[in-house]
Design a protein around this motif. Sequence first.
Motif, PDB file in Angstrom:
ATOM      1  N   GLN A   1       4.361   2.393   1.103  1.00 31.50           N
ATOM      2  CA  GLN A   1       4.370   2.793   2.500  1.00 31.50           C
ATOM      3  C   GLN A   1       4.283   1.568   3.433  1.00 31.50           C
ATOM      4  O   GLN A   1       5.013   1.501   4.414  1.00 31.50           O
ATOM      5  N   ASP A   2       3.365   0.653   3.128  1.00 34.96           N
ATOM      6  CA  ASP A   2       3.120  -0.509   4.011  1.00 34.96           C
ATOM      7  C   ASP A   2       3.279  -1.793   3.210  1.00 34.96           C
ATOM      8  O   ASP A   2       3.021  -1.830   1.991  1.00 34.96           O
ATOM      9  N   ARG A   3       3.677  -2.854   3.940  1.00 34.78           N
ATOM     10  CA  ARG A   3       3.791  -4.197   3.353  1.00 34.78           C
ATOM     11  C   ARG A   3       2.597  -5.013   3.857  1.00 34.78           C
ATOM     12  O   ARG A   3       2.434  -5.206   5.068  1.00 34.78           O
TER      13      ARG A   3
ATOM     14  N   ARG B   1       0.861  -1.180   0.000  1.00 40.31           N
ATOM     15  CA  ARG B   1       0.000   0.000   0.000  1.00 40.31           C
ATOM     16  C   ARG B   1       0.901   1.235   0.000  1.00 40.31           C
ATOM     17  O   ARG B   1       1.902   1.278   0.721  1.00 40.31           O
TER      18      ARG B   1
END
Length: 352
Positions: A347-349, A332
């Motif tokens: 930004q995020d996994r 994400r």
Amino acid sequence: MIDDEDLSEEERAAAAAWEAMANEGGDDDASGPVSNRVLDQDEIDSLLGIAGGGDGGKERPSGIQAILNSALVSYERLPMLEIVFDRLVRMLSTSLRNFTSDNVEVSLDNITAIRFGDYLNSIPLPAMLGVFKAEEWDNFGLLMVDSSLTYSIVDVLLGGRRGTAAMRIEGRPYTTIERNLVERLINVVLNDLTSTFDPLSPVTFRFERLETNPRFAAIARPANAAVLARLRVDMEDRGGRMELLLPYATLEPVRELLLQMFMGEKFGRDSIWETHLSGELWQTDVQISAVLDEFSTSLGNVLEWKPGTKLDLECTPQSMVELRCGEVQLFRGHMGRRGGHIAVKIQDRLMK
């Protein structure tokens, strides 16, 4: 009462046969059609499986004895254990060559299932019995080294001349030197046996003690089942035999693994193929989708869509974009622009 004339010919024949069977016993006061025939001694002996005759030759058991002995071959077959013993033979051929500095050939005669008590009674004496323990399985096994191999190992390790048969002195116990050399041989075999089981299940076979009397090497109950592998060791004009015995109780922790069929040289694992497959997977091209937003609607509304229909998405330039590969959520991030191309900054996994 039914008149005899009312019966058919088949019924009259059956009645006559029944009357004849009832009269076989003579004039005894029997209340029904019971035969009084008595088995003679030969028939009783045959039923109980007792061999007759005085020729002293061994006969195959029969009757009840044959039923009891049939349990010798009723144990399940372990396909993977045969592969373990085959690998043991190949490894022993190399290890014993290094151990004796001589040309050694190891061959597997056969693998059989036997009762532990019957095996102890069949050991040719004199012999050395090495008791070892499978540490992870918490049980024991037995390795028998016959006298021919014992004297051959002593002769080879102590510099005996080739072409001369190993001298065997009947009636004397094994010396300390002979016991120590055989103990070293057993340790070599156990190290290779440990290595052969490693791809299947990690286990350590540790030498416990050396016995010359089978009564002191009882590691299982006499009626318990065991797997016996007979190995032949040839050193040019010398050699002998080893017998490896593993009770079924010892193999119980890995029974499910031993029941599987053999697949490949390395128990179903091929490191070369695994390395090649993993290398190709890292270079595989996959399609990734950037999902701005999603919403649910009815199939009827979808069928009413026409060119020019507008769909309102609830997203802003600051909204997070989700990256997916098929149905798998990967990352994400924020959407932007880089070098004239639309880009996503992760930004995020999301994948685990």
